[in-house]
Design an enzyme around this catalytic site. Structure first.
Site, PDB file in Angstrom:
ATOM      1  N   CYS A 123       7.381  -6.648  14.230  1.00 58.80           N
ATOM      2  CA  CYS A 123       7.974  -6.410  15.541  1.00 58.80           C
ATOM      3  C   CYS A 123       8.967  -5.271  15.371  1.00 58.80           C
ATOM      4  CB  CYS A 123       8.712  -7.659  16.018  1.00 58.80           C
ATOM      5  SG  CYS A 123       9.813  -7.296  17.408  1.00 58.80           S
ATOM      6  N   ASN A 157       4.555   3.478   6.688  1.00 58.53           N
ATOM      7  CA  ASN A 157       3.200   4.000   6.521  1.00 58.53           C
ATOM      8  C   ASN A 157       2.455   3.921   7.847  1.00 58.53           C
ATOM      9  OD1 ASN A 157       1.187   4.976   4.491  1.00 58.53           O
ATOM     10  ND2 ASN A 157       0.020   3.289   5.380  1.00 58.53           N
ATOM     11  N   GLU A 158       1.977   5.056   8.301  1.00 58.52           N
ATOM     12  CA  GLU A 158       1.130   5.115   9.494  1.00 58.52           C
ATOM     13  C   GLU A 158       1.605   4.172  10.600  1.00 58.52           C
ATOM     14  OE1 GLU A 158      -2.982   4.654   8.256  1.00 58.52           O
ATOM     15  OE2 GLU A 158      -3.059   6.782   7.738  1.00 58.52           O
ATOM     16  N   GLU A 315      -2.416  12.246   2.937  1.00 58.98           N
ATOM     17  CA  GLU A 315      -3.541  11.490   2.383  1.00 58.98           C
ATOM     18  C   GLU A 315      -4.840  12.201   2.707  1.00 58.98           C
ATOM     19  OE1 GLU A 315      -3.887   7.400   3.601  1.00 58.98           O
ATOM     20  OE2 GLU A 315      -1.726   7.072   3.481  1.00 58.98           O
ATOM     21  N   LYS A 364     -10.588  -1.695  -2.964  1.00 60.09           N
ATOM     22  CA  LYS A 364     -10.987  -1.491  -4.364  1.00 60.09           C
ATOM     23  C   LYS A 364     -12.106  -0.467  -4.520  1.00 60.09           C
ATOM     24  CE  LYS A 364     -13.818  -5.752  -4.769  1.00 60.09           C
ATOM     25  NZ  LYS A 364     -13.405  -6.418  -3.506  1.00 60.09           N
ATOM     26  N   HIS A 366     -12.290   2.222  -2.385  1.00 61.50           N
ATOM     27  CA  HIS A 366     -11.899   3.485  -1.757  1.00 61.50           C
ATOM     28  C   HIS A 366     -11.795   4.570  -2.822  1.00 61.50           C
ATOM     29  CE1 HIS A 366      -9.717   6.482   0.509  1.00 61.50           C
ATOM     30  NE2 HIS A 366      -9.869   5.759   1.601  1.00 61.50           N
TER      31      HIS A 366
END
Ligand code: GLA
Ligand code: ZN
Length: 689
Positions: A123, A157-158, A315, A364, A366
Site C-alpha cells: 500500500c 523496483n518498477e 535492465e 530461474k 530468465h
C-alpha cells in the site's frame, strides 16, 4: 549545437555495464561470490545492481539488522574495481512485516486485501510501510555513504499498481478536495449528473473499480492522476533520507517504457537520472527492424524525460526473457546491436536482468550473464563480454546528446482518456501504434526525433507531430499556435481536439482549441472495421506534389476546410470528394491535418516533402537500405554516428564525403561501409557545430 552532460556519477566517467545481482540468494555457497568477481572482470562488467529484493536478508526480524553480508559484497565489488547500483528494498518486503502490519498489504480494486506473496504489492499510503521503508533506507545510506562502491541509488523496483484500502481512499478524497475545493466543482468537472451520479458528500466518492463506478471518465482520469501522485509521494519518502545523507549520489528508479499505469513525465523531475527496463520480443511476429523502430521510440522518450539528458538502460536480457509467450534466443549479433541501440538513443549504461540465473523460483530460466553451468564458456557470456569491450571504447560518448529538429507528442493522459472512450471503436484505440508509425518514417531515414508529452516547450523544433491529440490541456493549443505562427510545421491527425483536461468534450466543434491553427472543422468520425479500406486522392497540383492515391482506413474524420487548403480528398463512400488532407497557413508556419489513418507509403511520401521543405537533415546524407538506421549523439565537437542493421542480411551504407573514424576498430571509414546481419558500427566525425 549539443550539450555535454556530466557522467551519471562523475566519480566513474565510463559506461556502466552490469546487471541485477542477487548474491543474497547464494549465501550458503560463498565460493559463488568469489567466482562472480572473477567472471565479472572477464565479462567486462563494472556495475552491479544489488539489494533490490534483499529486505528480509537485511532486516531478518523487525528492528534487527544484518548488513554483514552486504558489507562483504560491497567490499568485494570495490576490491575488484566495480561499483554498486544500490537498491532500496521496498519492492518486496519481509513476511514478518505483512504478518505484523496488515495495512501494508495492498487492497485490490474488488476490495479484497491481498495475502503476503509476490512483490510490488505494498500500500503506497500506509504510514507504517512508509516508516519501515524510511528506516531501512536510512540505515543503508548511513552505512554505505562513504563506501567507494556506492555509485547510484536504485529506488525500489518498477513501481506499479494501485491500492483501494481505506487509507488510500481517504488520501484520494483529500487529493480531490485540494484539487477541486468544492463538490460542486467536482460534479461539474466529472459531468456527474450523468446516470444520477452527482455526489452530495465527499464520503460518497470512491475510486473506480469493477464492483462500483467505472463509467465516470473524469473520476477514472483523476484516479490515475492520483495513483501517479501517490506513487511519487511514496517515492519521495524513500528518497528523502538518501538525499540527506548522500547528496552527491544520483537517484533513479526503473521505468517500464510506455507502461500506462504511471505518468513518467510527472515522476521524472524527482529523479537525478532516468532509467528503464527494455525487453523487446526480437525475431518473432514482426520484422526486427519494425520492432527496432518501436524500441527506438521508447528509448527516445527516456532521453526526453529529462530534456535530452542521457539515461540508464537499467535492465535488458542477455539472452532470453522467461515471461514471454515464447522465449526465443537472441540471434548472433543482436545482443551487441540492441545494447548499442540504447546507447545510440542516449543510454550511458547497458545493464541486465540478470547477472546469474537463480537456482529456484520463477526466474530461474530468465536469461543471465552466468548460466546454471556456472562458467564463462557460453555464447551468452561471450556476447556480454563483447558488449563490455565495446563500451570501454566509448568513453567519449558519455554525456553526448541528441538535439532533433523533429518532435512527436506521445502523452500519457491523452492515452488514458482515449483508452477510456467508448467509441468510435472499443478496445485498443491504436494511439501508440499511430505515434510509432509516424516515428518509423523518420527512423528509416535516420532522422533523429524527440518523443515528448504535450506539456513540453516546442521552441527549437522545426516539425512537431501530434498523432491523435484527443485531449488538449489548457495552454497546449496556445503553445502550438505560437510555434506555428513563428514558422514551425505542425502535423495533426484524425480524432484530435476532442476533450479537455477533465475528459469533457469541447463544445462548438472539433478539433476544439486546435481549430484555429489547423483551419478545419471535424464534423463526424467514421470507424472502419479491420480490413475495410477507403482511399485518398491527392488534389491536382497540390502543394506537396503528391501524385498517387493511398489506401487508408480505421478512422476517417469527416472534415470541412475552413481556412485550410485541401491537398487530398476521400475516394469513395458517402464522403467521396470531401477533404482528407489539409494544410493551413498560420503566421509564417503551416499546420497539416491527416484526416484518416494511412499506411507507411503515404507517410513516407508526405514526410519526405515536409522534411525537405524544412531542410531537416538526416544523420547520413544518402538513403538507408531497408532495416538500417543511423542515429547520432553529439557533444558539439564530435558526432557519434551509430549505424545499425536490424536486417538478418548484409547491408551496404553510403557515408557520403565526410571522413569518419570507426571507434570500435580504430580504423578510418569513408565512402561506404558494409554491415553484416545485425551488424553495428559506431563512427565519429567532426560535428558541424
Ligand atoms: C522486470 C523486473 C526484474 C525481472 C525482470 C524479468 O524488469 O524488474 O526484477 O523480474 O522483469 O524480465
Ligand atoms: Zn492503500
Amino acid at each position: 549545437m549539443g550539450t555535454k552532460y556530466p557522467p551519471i556519477n562523475p566519480k566513474f566517467p565510463h559506461f556502466l555495464h552490469g546487471g541485477d545481482y542477487n548474491p543474497d540468494q547464494w549465501r550458503a555457497m560463498p565460493e559463488v561470490w568469489e567466482e562472480d568477481m572473477r567472471l565479472m572482470k572477464l565479462a567486462h562488467c563494472n556495475a552491479m545492481s544489488v539489494g533490490i529484493f534483499s529486505w528480509v536478508q537485511l532486516e531478518p526480524a523487525e528492528g534487527q539488522f544484518d548488513f554483514g553480508w552486504l558489507d562483504r559484497v560491497m567490499d568485494m565489488l570495490a576490491e575488484n574495481g566495480a561499483y554498486a547500483v544500490l537498491a532500496t528494498p521496498s519492492g518486496a518486503r519481509p513476511a514478518w512485516l505483512s504478518a505484523r502490519y496488515l495495512e501494508v498489504l495492498r487492497v485490490r480494486p474488488d476490495r479484497q486485501r491481498s495475502l503476503h506473496g509476490g512483490r510490488h504489492n505494498h500500500c503506497f499510503t500506509s504510514p507504517v510501510y512508509r516508516e519501515k521503508v524510511r528506516i531501512i533506507n536510512t540505515k543503508l545510506a548511513e552505512r554505505y555513504k562513504d563506501h567507494p562502491a556506492l555509485l547510484v541509488w536504485h529506488i525500489s523496483n518498477e513501481y506499479n499498481g494501485e491500492c483501494h484500502c481505506d487509507l488510500c481512499r481517504e488520501a484520494f478524497r483529500a487529493w480531490l478536495k485540494r484539487k477541486y475545493g468544492s463538490l460542486d466543482a467536482l460534479n461539474l468537472a466529472w459531468w456527474a449528473a450523468f446516470w444520477s451520479h452527482t455526489y452530495t458528500d465527499w464520503s460518497q466518492v470512491e475510486p473506480p473499480g469493477p464492483i462500483g463506478e467505472m463509467s465516470v471518465h473524469g473520476l477514472n482520469l483523476d484516479w490515475k492522476r492520483f495513483v501517479t501522485d501517490q506513487t511519487i509521494d511514496f517515492m519521495k519518502n524513500e528518497i528523502a533520507p538518501l538525499r540527506e545523507i548522500t547528496p552527491e549520489v544520483p537517484v533513479t528508479t526503473n521505468f517500464m517504457g510506455t507502461f500506462p499505469g504511471l505518468n513518467y513525465w510527472r515522476m521524472a523531475p524527482e529523479l537525478d537520472v532516468i532509467a528503464w527496463d527494455s525487453y523487446p520480443v526480437w525475431h518473432q511476429t514482426e520484422s526486427d527492424w519494425e520492432l527496432a523502430a518501436r524500441v527506438a521510440f521508447v528509448h527516445d522518450i527516456n532521453r526526453c524525460l529529462k530534456g535530452g539528458k542521457p539515461f540508464m538502460l537499467m535492465e535488458s536480457t542477455p539472452s532470453m526473457t522467461n515471461w514471454m509467450p515464447v522465449a526465443k534466443l537472441k540471434r548472433p549479433g543482436m545482443h551487441l546491436l540492441s545494447s548499442l541501440q540504447a546507447v545510440a538513443h542516449g543510454a550511458d549504461t547497458v545493464q541486465y536482468f540478470q547477472w546469474r540465473k537463480s537456482r529456484g523460483s520463477s526466474e530461474k530460466f530468465h536469461g543471465a550473464v552466468v548460466d546454471h553451468a556456472g562458467h564463462e564458456n557460453t555464447r551468452v557470456f561471450r556476447d556480454v563480454a563483447e558488449v563490455g569491450e565495446a563500451l570501454e571504447k566509448l568513453d567519449a560518448v558519455i554525456g553526448a546528446t541528441t538535439c532533433p529538429a523533429v518532435a512527436i507528442i506521445y502523452d500519457w493522459e491523452n492515452n488514458w482518456a482515449m483508452s477510456d472512450a467508448q467509441g468510435p471503436r472499443r478496445g485498443d484505440k491504436g494511439y501508440l501504434e499511430a505515434c510509432q508509425r509516424h516515428y518509423r518514417v523518420f527512423w528509416e531515414r535516420g532522422i533523429s526525433v524527440d518523443v515528448i508529452d504535450m506539456e513540453q516547450d516546442l521552441t527549437g523544433y522545426k516539425l512537431v507531430i501530434a498523432p491523435m491529440l484527443y485531449m488538449v490541456r489548457p495552454g497546449v493549443a496556445e503553445r502550438i499556435e505560437q510555434f506555428v505562427e513563428a514558422g514551425g510545421v505542425f502535423v495533426a491527425t484524425y480524432w484530435s481536439g476532442v476533450v479537455d483536461e477533465n475528459d469533457l468534450c469541447f463544445l462548438g466543434g472539433f478539433p476544439g482549441p486546435l481549430r484555429r491553427v489547423i483551419g478545419i472543422w471535424a464534423e463526424e468520425i467514421d470507424a472502419l472495421p479491420e480490413g475495410e479500406t477507403n482511399h485518398i486522392i491527392p488534389t491536382a497540383g497540390n502543394a506537396l506534389g503528391l501524385a498517387r492515391e493511398y489506401e487508408i482506413g480505421y478512422y476517417c474524420d469527416l472534415i470541412h476546410a475552413e481556412t485550410a487548403d485541401v491537398l487530398a480528398t476521400y475516394k469513395s463512400d458517402f464522403y467521396a470528394g470531401r477533404p482528407a488532407l489539409t494544410v493551413n497557413r498560420f503566421g509564417v508556419g503551416r499546420a497539416y491535418y491527416i484526416a484518416s489513418r494511412s499506411g507507411l507509403d503515404f507517410l513516407r511520401d508526405f514526410y519526405r516533402r515536409v522534411v525537405d521543405d524544412l531542410q531537416i537533415e538526416p544523420v547520413l546524407p544518402a538513403a538507408l537500405p531497408e532495416g538500417v538506421t543511423a542515429q547520432a549523439r553529439t557533444d558539439g565537437a564530435q558526432d557519434f554516428v551509430f549505424v545499425m542493421n536490424f536486417a538478418p542480411a548484409e547491408r551496404t551504407v553510403e557515408l557520403g564525403p565526410q571522413p569518419y573514424r570507426d571507434i570500435l576498430s580504430g580504423e578510418p571509414a569513408t565512402g561506404s561501409i558494409t554491415l553484416g546481419a545485425y551488424g553495428v558500427r559506431v563512427l565519429a566525425r567532426a560535428s558541424k557545430g
